[in-house]
Design a protein around this motif. Sequence first.
Motif, PDB file in Angstrom:
ATOM      1  N   ALA A  18      28.093 -21.135  45.752  1.00 15.71           N
ATOM      2  CA  ALA A  18      27.316 -21.451  47.027  1.00 15.71           C
ATOM      3  C   ALA A  18      25.435 -21.207  47.049  1.00 15.71           C
ATOM      4  O   ALA A  18      25.088 -22.806  47.149  1.00 15.71           O
ATOM      5  CB  ALA A  18      27.605 -21.744  48.826  1.00 15.71           C
ATOM      6  N   LYS A  19      25.384 -20.188  47.202  1.00 14.14           N
ATOM      7  CA  LYS A  19      24.431 -20.083  47.288  1.00 14.14           C
ATOM      8  C   LYS A  19      23.445 -19.761  45.346  1.00 14.14           C
ATOM      9  O   LYS A  19      22.229 -20.505  45.510  1.00 14.14           O
ATOM     10  CB  LYS A  19      24.088 -18.118  46.586  1.00 14.14           C
ATOM     11  CG  LYS A  19      22.812 -17.875  47.801  1.00 14.14           C
ATOM     12  CD  LYS A  19      23.285 -16.375  48.336  1.00 14.14           C
ATOM     13  CE  LYS A  19      21.373 -15.569  48.273  1.00 14.14           C
ATOM     14  NZ  LYS A  19      21.177 -14.398  49.265  1.00 14.14           N
TER      15      LYS A  19
ATOM     16  N   ALA B  48      20.777 -34.579  48.947  1.00 11.93           N
ATOM     17  CA  ALA B  48      22.394 -34.521  49.833  1.00 11.93           C
ATOM     18  C   ALA B  48      23.230 -33.391  49.017  1.00 11.93           C
ATOM     19  O   ALA B  48      23.990 -32.584  50.164  1.00 11.93           O
ATOM     20  CB  ALA B  48      22.819 -36.010  49.346  1.00 11.93           C
ATOM     21  N   ASN B  49      22.905 -33.090  48.121  1.00 12.71           N
ATOM     22  CA  ASN B  49      23.175 -32.036  47.248  1.00 12.71           C
ATOM     23  C   ASN B  49      23.188 -30.837  47.762  1.00 12.71           C
ATOM     24  O   ASN B  49      23.966 -30.026  47.904  1.00 12.71           O
ATOM     25  CB  ASN B  49      23.377 -32.245  45.475  1.00 12.71           C
ATOM     26  CG  ASN B  49      24.512 -31.494  44.899  1.00 12.71           C
ATOM     27  OD1 ASN B  49      24.642 -30.611  45.175  1.00 12.71           O
ATOM     28  ND2 ASN B  49      25.342 -32.511  43.541  1.00 12.71           N
ATOM     29  N   LEU B  50      22.016 -30.746  47.629  1.00 14.72           N
ATOM     30  CA  LEU B  50      21.431 -29.386  47.786  1.00 14.72           C
ATOM     31  C   LEU B  50      21.883 -28.566  49.433  1.00 14.72           C
ATOM     32  O   LEU B  50      22.342 -27.579  49.733  1.00 14.72           O
ATOM     33  CB  LEU B  50      19.509 -29.268  47.905  1.00 14.72           C
ATOM     34  CG  LEU B  50      19.179 -28.233  48.672  1.00 14.72           C
ATOM     35  CD1 LEU B  50      19.434 -27.157  48.043  1.00 14.72           C
ATOM     36  CD2 LEU B  50      17.710 -28.461  48.848  1.00 14.72           C
TER      37      LEU B  50
ATOM     38  N   SER C  93      24.948 -25.607  53.061  1.00 12.35           N
ATOM     39  CA  SER C  93      26.199 -25.991  53.886  1.00 12.35           C
ATOM     40  C   SER C  93      27.161 -25.250  53.729  1.00 12.35           C
ATOM     41  O   SER C  93      27.986 -24.983  54.998  1.00 12.35           O
ATOM     42  CB  SER C  93      27.017 -27.493  54.713  1.00 12.35           C
ATOM     43  OG  SER C  93      27.535 -27.965  53.641  1.00 12.35           O
ATOM     44  N   GLN C  94      27.829 -25.139  52.304  1.00 12.24           N
ATOM     45  CA  GLN C  94      28.512 -24.244  52.161  1.00 12.24           C
ATOM     46  C   GLN C  94      28.547 -22.827  52.649  1.00 12.24           C
ATOM     47  O   GLN C  94      29.302 -21.931  51.932  1.00 12.24           O
ATOM     48  CB  GLN C  94      29.252 -24.975  50.521  1.00 12.24           C
ATOM     49  CG  GLN C  94      29.637 -25.741  50.721  1.00 12.24           C
ATOM     50  CD  GLN C  94      30.319 -26.430  51.368  1.00 12.24           C
ATOM     51  OE1 GLN C  94      31.972 -25.859  51.854  1.00 12.24           O
ATOM     52  NE2 GLN C  94      30.452 -27.273  52.648  1.00 12.24           N
ATOM     53  N   GLN C  95      27.622 -22.458  52.455  1.00  9.15           N
ATOM     54  CA  GLN C  95      26.805 -20.297  52.253  1.00  9.15           C
ATOM     55  C   GLN C  95      27.466 -19.785  53.799  1.00  9.15           C
ATOM     56  O   GLN C  95      27.233 -20.766  54.827  1.00  9.15           O
ATOM     57  CB  GLN C  95      25.823 -20.382  52.234  1.00  9.15           C
ATOM     58  CG  GLN C  95      25.009 -21.439  49.865  1.00  9.15           C
ATOM     59  CD  GLN C  95      23.566 -21.224  50.698  1.00  9.15           C
ATOM     60  OE1 GLN C  95      22.936 -19.880  51.124  1.00  9.15           O
ATOM     61  NE2 GLN C  95      22.906 -22.029  50.252  1.00  9.15           N
ATOM     62  N   PRO C  96      28.190 -19.111  53.434  1.00  9.46           N
ATOM     63  CA  PRO C  96      28.303 -17.881  54.687  1.00  9.46           C
ATOM     64  C   PRO C  96      26.923 -17.930  55.508  1.00  9.46           C
ATOM     65  O   PRO C  96      26.353 -17.473  55.299  1.00  9.46           O
ATOM     66  CB  PRO C  96      28.731 -16.953  54.836  1.00  9.46           C
ATOM     67  CG  PRO C  96      28.733 -16.799  52.944  1.00  9.46           C
ATOM     68  CD  PRO C  96      28.037 -18.011  52.157  1.00  9.46           C
TER      69      PRO C  96
END
Length: 91
Positions: free
Chosen positions: A42-43, A77-79, A84-87
Amino acid sequence: PLEIATLWANRVLEEFFQQGDVERSMGLPVSPQCDRACTSLAKSQAGFISFVVLPAFKALGNMLPKLGAKTIPLLEANLNYWESQQPVELL
């Protein structure tokens, strides 16, 4: 679509990890984004989009406004998805 983007992101990162594995086995420093132990999908995707893809498409969109109008919202939107998936990092 997100499903395809995620599939390809995983494939590319696996290729990077294989490169890092070879580098490590040869006693070389592991290249950035190539270390399985500390690279976050994600990062890395959020960084790639933020610093490479989105600026390139914004510049392209200045020259081709119709293309920019279609692609930039999708990239944003992809960004947002990858961010949002990063811890959550605790201070």
